[in-house]
Design an enzyme around this catalytic site. Structure first.
Site, PDB file in Angstrom:
ATOM      1  N   SER A  16       2.300  -4.506   9.962  1.00 46.63           N
ATOM      2  CA  SER A  16       1.667  -3.550   9.314  1.00 46.63           C
ATOM      3  C   SER A  16       0.873  -2.596  10.239  1.00 46.63           C
ATOM      4  O   SER A  16      -0.186  -2.995  10.815  1.00 46.63           O
ATOM      5  CB  SER A  16       0.721  -4.022   8.178  1.00 46.63           C
ATOM      6  OG  SER A  16      -0.048  -2.951   7.799  1.00 46.63           O
ATOM      7  N   HIS A  60       5.856  -2.525   8.622  1.00 51.19           N
ATOM      8  CA  HIS A  60       5.425  -2.393   7.158  1.00 51.19           C
ATOM      9  C   HIS A  60       4.537  -1.235   6.972  1.00 51.19           C
ATOM     10  O   HIS A  60       3.668  -1.074   7.913  1.00 51.19           O
ATOM     11  CB  HIS A  60       4.696  -3.670   6.926  1.00 51.19           C
ATOM     12  CG  HIS A  60       4.040  -3.912   5.682  1.00 51.19           C
ATOM     13  ND1 HIS A  60       4.596  -4.356   4.391  1.00 51.19           N
ATOM     14  CD2 HIS A  60       2.940  -3.665   5.179  1.00 51.19           C
ATOM     15  CE1 HIS A  60       3.934  -4.149   3.457  1.00 51.19           C
ATOM     16  NE2 HIS A  60       2.584  -3.874   3.786  1.00 51.19           N
ATOM     17  N   ASP A  94       1.895   1.194   4.562  1.00 52.19           N
ATOM     18  CA  ASP A  94       1.133   0.695   3.645  1.00 52.19           C
ATOM     19  C   ASP A  94       0.910   2.380   2.907  1.00 52.19           C
ATOM     20  O   ASP A  94      -0.026   3.073   3.631  1.00 52.19           O
ATOM     21  CB  ASP A  94      -0.278   0.180   3.814  1.00 52.19           C
ATOM     22  CG  ASP A  94       0.034  -1.458   4.171  1.00 52.19           C
ATOM     23  OD1 ASP A  94       0.438  -1.835   3.253  1.00 52.19           O
ATOM     24  OD2 ASP A  94       0.026  -1.553   5.159  1.00 52.19           O
ATOM     25  N   MET A 137      -1.255   4.593   0.339  1.00 52.81           N
ATOM     26  CA  MET A 137      -2.221   4.437  -0.750  1.00 52.81           C
ATOM     27  C   MET A 137      -2.729   5.926  -1.237  1.00 52.81           C
ATOM     28  O   MET A 137      -2.792   6.849  -0.510  1.00 52.81           O
ATOM     29  CB  MET A 137      -3.521   3.755  -0.181  1.00 52.81           C
ATOM     30  CG  MET A 137      -3.322   2.691   0.551  1.00 52.81           C
ATOM     31  SD  MET A 137      -4.736   1.930   1.202  1.00 52.81           S
ATOM     32  CE  MET A 137      -4.000   0.532   2.308  1.00 52.81           C
ATOM     33  N   HIS A 167       5.311  -0.168   1.292  1.00 55.00           N
ATOM     34  CA  HIS A 167       4.552  -0.911   0.425  1.00 55.00           C
ATOM     35  C   HIS A 167       3.495   0.227  -0.176  1.00 55.00           C
ATOM     36  O   HIS A 167       2.629   0.839   0.229  1.00 55.00           O
ATOM     37  CB  HIS A 167       3.482  -1.805   0.994  1.00 55.00           C
ATOM     38  CG  HIS A 167       2.604  -2.692   0.256  1.00 55.00           C
ATOM     39  ND1 HIS A 167       1.319  -3.546   0.635  1.00 55.00           N
ATOM     40  CD2 HIS A 167       2.321  -2.687  -1.173  1.00 55.00           C
ATOM     41  CE1 HIS A 167       0.659  -3.793  -0.392  1.00 55.00           C
ATOM     42  NE2 HIS A 167       1.200  -3.408  -1.543  1.00 55.00           N
ATOM     43  N   MET A 175       0.970   1.355  -2.762  1.00 55.77           N
ATOM     44  CA  MET A 175      -0.283   1.086  -3.623  1.00 55.77           C
ATOM     45  C   MET A 175      -0.654   2.363  -4.266  1.00 55.77           C
ATOM     46  O   MET A 175      -1.550   3.060  -3.833  1.00 55.77           O
ATOM     47  CB  MET A 175      -1.418   0.721  -2.580  1.00 55.77           C
ATOM     48  CG  MET A 175      -1.044  -0.601  -2.085  1.00 55.77           C
ATOM     49  SD  MET A 175      -2.041  -1.211  -0.666  1.00 55.77           S
ATOM     50  CE  MET A 175      -0.980  -0.900   0.587  1.00 55.77           C
ATOM     51  N   MET A 215       0.355 -10.499  -2.840  1.00 61.48           N
ATOM     52  CA  MET A 215      -0.965 -10.119  -2.062  1.00 61.48           C
ATOM     53  C   MET A 215      -1.887 -11.439  -1.865  1.00 61.48           C
ATOM     54  O   MET A 215      -2.282 -12.184  -2.841  1.00 61.48           O
ATOM     55  CB  MET A 215      -1.644  -9.001  -2.807  1.00 61.48           C
ATOM     56  CG  MET A 215      -1.221  -7.715  -2.940  1.00 61.48           C
ATOM     57  SD  MET A 215      -0.537  -7.106  -1.164  1.00 61.48           S
ATOM     58  CE  MET A 215      -2.107  -6.804  -0.399  1.00 61.48           C
ATOM     59  N   GLY A 252      -5.883  -2.471  -0.133  1.00 62.81           N
ATOM     60  CA  GLY A 252      -6.666  -1.369   0.053  1.00 62.81           C
ATOM     61  C   GLY A 252      -7.114  -1.397   1.210  1.00 62.81           C
ATOM     62  O   GLY A 252      -7.213  -0.249   1.880  1.00 62.81           O
ATOM     63  N   PHE A 253      -7.371  -2.428   2.118  1.00 62.22           N
ATOM     64  CA  PHE A 253      -8.006  -2.385   3.318  1.00 62.22           C
ATOM     65  C   PHE A 253      -7.308  -3.582   4.277  1.00 62.22           C
ATOM     66  O   PHE A 253      -7.045  -4.484   3.632  1.00 62.22           O
ATOM     67  CB  PHE A 253      -9.468  -2.835   3.346  1.00 62.22           C
ATOM     68  CG  PHE A 253     -10.226  -1.514   2.452  1.00 62.22           C
ATOM     69  CD1 PHE A 253     -10.606  -0.405   3.165  1.00 62.22           C
ATOM     70  CD2 PHE A 253     -10.132  -1.589   1.237  1.00 62.22           C
ATOM     71  CE1 PHE A 253     -11.022   0.489   2.524  1.00 62.22           C
ATOM     72  CE2 PHE A 253     -10.925  -0.656   0.445  1.00 62.22           C
ATOM     73  CZ  PHE A 253     -11.170   0.453   1.123  1.00 62.22           C
ATOM     74  N   ASP A 261       1.069 -10.724   2.057  1.00 61.75           N
ATOM     75  CA  ASP A 261       0.588  -9.652   2.740  1.00 61.75           C
ATOM     76  C   ASP A 261      -1.260  -9.843   2.497  1.00 61.75           C
ATOM     77  O   ASP A 261      -1.832  -9.917   1.422  1.00 61.75           O
ATOM     78  CB  ASP A 261       0.850  -8.250   2.165  1.00 61.75           C
ATOM     79  CG  ASP A 261       0.293  -6.977   2.858  1.00 61.75           C
ATOM     80  OD1 ASP A 261      -0.322  -7.163   3.798  1.00 61.75           O
ATOM     81  OD2 ASP A 261       0.731  -5.887   2.306  1.00 61.75           O
ATOM     82  N   GLY A 262      -1.768  -9.713   3.747  1.00 60.06           N
ATOM     83  CA  GLY A 262      -3.351  -9.838   3.810  1.00 60.06           C
ATOM     84  C   GLY A 262      -3.772 -10.902   4.447  1.00 60.06           C
ATOM     85  O   GLY A 262      -3.501 -12.166   4.112  1.00 60.06           O
ATOM     86  N   GLY A 295      -1.122  -7.350   9.952  1.00 60.49           N
ATOM     87  CA  GLY A 295      -1.916  -5.993  10.464  1.00 60.49           C
ATOM     88  C   GLY A 295      -2.786  -6.209  11.674  1.00 60.49           C
ATOM     89  O   GLY A 295      -2.579  -6.351  12.491  1.00 60.49           O
ATOM     90  N   SER A 296      -4.234  -6.396  11.253  1.00 59.41           N
ATOM     91  CA  SER A 296      -5.336  -6.190  12.124  1.00 59.41           C
ATOM     92  C   SER A 296      -4.889  -7.515  13.322  1.00 59.41           C
ATOM     93  O   SER A 296      -5.251  -7.313  14.552  1.00 59.41           O
ATOM     94  CB  SER A 296      -6.499  -6.478  11.553  1.00 59.41           C
ATOM     95  OG  SER A 296      -6.484  -7.339  10.611  1.00 59.41           O
TER      96      SER A 296
HETATM   97  C1  DX5 Z   1      -3.813  -4.103   2.855  1.00 55.91           C
HETATM   98  C2  DX5 Z   1      -2.259  -3.724   3.201  1.00 55.91           C
HETATM   99  C3  DX5 Z   1      -2.064  -4.713   4.263  1.00 55.91           C
HETATM  100  C4  DX5 Z   1      -2.868  -4.617   5.510  1.00 55.91           C
HETATM  101  C5  DX5 Z   1      -2.868  -6.167   6.014  1.00 55.91           C
HETATM  102  O1  DX5 Z   1      -3.876  -3.721   1.494  1.00 55.91           O
HETATM  103  O2  DX5 Z   1      -1.100  -3.925   1.980  1.00 55.91           O
HETATM  104  O3  DX5 Z   1      -0.668  -4.455   4.740  1.00 55.91           O
HETATM  105  O4  DX5 Z   1      -2.584  -3.718   6.427  1.00 55.91           O
HETATM  106  O5  DX5 Z   1      -3.886  -6.029   6.876  1.00 55.91           O
HETATM  107  P1  DX5 Z   1      -4.213  -7.445   7.668  1.00 55.91           P
HETATM  108  O6  DX5 Z   1      -3.158  -8.094   8.161  1.00 55.91           O
HETATM  109  O7  DX5 Z   1      -5.454  -6.733   8.451  1.00 55.91           O
HETATM  110  O8  DX5 Z   1      -4.891  -7.999   6.474  1.00 55.91           O
HETATM  111 ZN    ZN Z   2       0.776  -4.017   2.603  1.00 60.39          ZN
END
Ligand code: DX5
Ligand code: ZN
Length: 224
Positions: free
Chosen positions: A9, A34, A36, A38, A67, A69, A138, A143-144, A176-177, A198-199
């Site tokens: 992500s 991936h 995202d 929003m 994805h 949102m 999820m 969102g974050f 995801d998350g 992601g992070s």
């Molecule tokens: C959050 C996103 C994720 C996000 C995951 O709403 O859908 O894809 O980037 O980030 P991490 O891996 O940091 O939870």
């Molecule tokens: Zn996502």
């Protein structure tokens, strides 16, 4: 060793250097990019839209997983796929009719998936299981990036795994998350096929090192 795909992500990647990020991802061992989207209404955050997706699509041959949102996914499906999406996932909690949205995604030539938020039960996806390629569970509130993995998602993944296997469906389970070198193994052992990361991938090491560490952690857990 359990087979799973890593979906990187780019939400928390270096946005000033997206081209470099996508090039780095191509050789990292991650299978999927991936992305995202929003709208600031469905979730309390705004990320990026079509111009950025088009730029990413131009800079890489990777499989693009988008994805959505957003409140009204149906309205943006054609543009999303034209901009480069290979897979589009949308939330069952959004305002679009899921049957029509899945049909529209397919008509435009992409793979289709539905997403459920932490408060939505796994059974909510059952009416669509014959129609989709991916179900995304999820494991944080959408969102974050950078939130902690919710272990309550594991029971949903297990239930979906058993439903998919019993019914011999070709549907992949994505999560995801909060995926990192501890939670990846929990998700894969519960039955996830695709891990959105992601992070964890973009902090403290190269993306390749992050991918290797995730694979090593999952493989290690299989021998415990
Ligand atoms: C959050 C996103 C994720 C996000 C995951 O709403 O859908 O894809 O980037 O980030 P991490 O891996 O940091 O939870
Ligand atoms: Zn996502």
């Amino acid at each position: 060793m359990q087979k799973f795909q890593i979906c990187a992500s780019v939400l928390n990647a270096d946005m000033g250097n997206l081209e470099r990020v996508s090039k780095e991802l191509e050789t990292s061992g991650a299978e999927v990019l991936h992305f995202d989207v929003m709208d600031g209404v469905f979730v309390p955050n705004i990320s990026f839209g079509f111009p950025v997706l088009e730029a990413v699509d131009k800079s890489t041959d990777m499989f693009l997983d988008v994805h959505l949102m957003i409140t009204n996914p149906m309205r943006y499906i054609p543009h999303t796929i034209k901009a480069g999406a290979d897979l589009v996932t949308f939330h069952l909690e959004s305002e679009s009719n899921p049957y029509e949205t899945i049909r529209l995604i397919r008509e435009h030539g992409a793979k289709a998936g539905v997403v459920i938020k932490p408060a939505t039960s796994w059974e909510a996806v059952l009416p669509f299981m014959e129609l989709i390629d991916v179900v995304l569970v999820m494991s944080v509130e959408p969102g974050f990036g950078g939130q902690s993995f919710m272990e309550s998602s594991l029971d949903k993944i297990k239930s979906l795994r058993s439903y998919i296997d019993t019914n011999h469906l070709p549907v992949k389970i994505q999560v995801d998350g909060g995926i990192n070198d501890k939670t990846a193994a929990l998700a894969v052992n519960a039955g996830a096929d695709m891990l959105v990361v992601g992070s964890y991938l973009f902090k403290g090491h190269t993306v390749s090192e992050g991918v290797q560490a995730l694979r090593a952690a999952v493989s290690q857990s299989a021998h415990e």
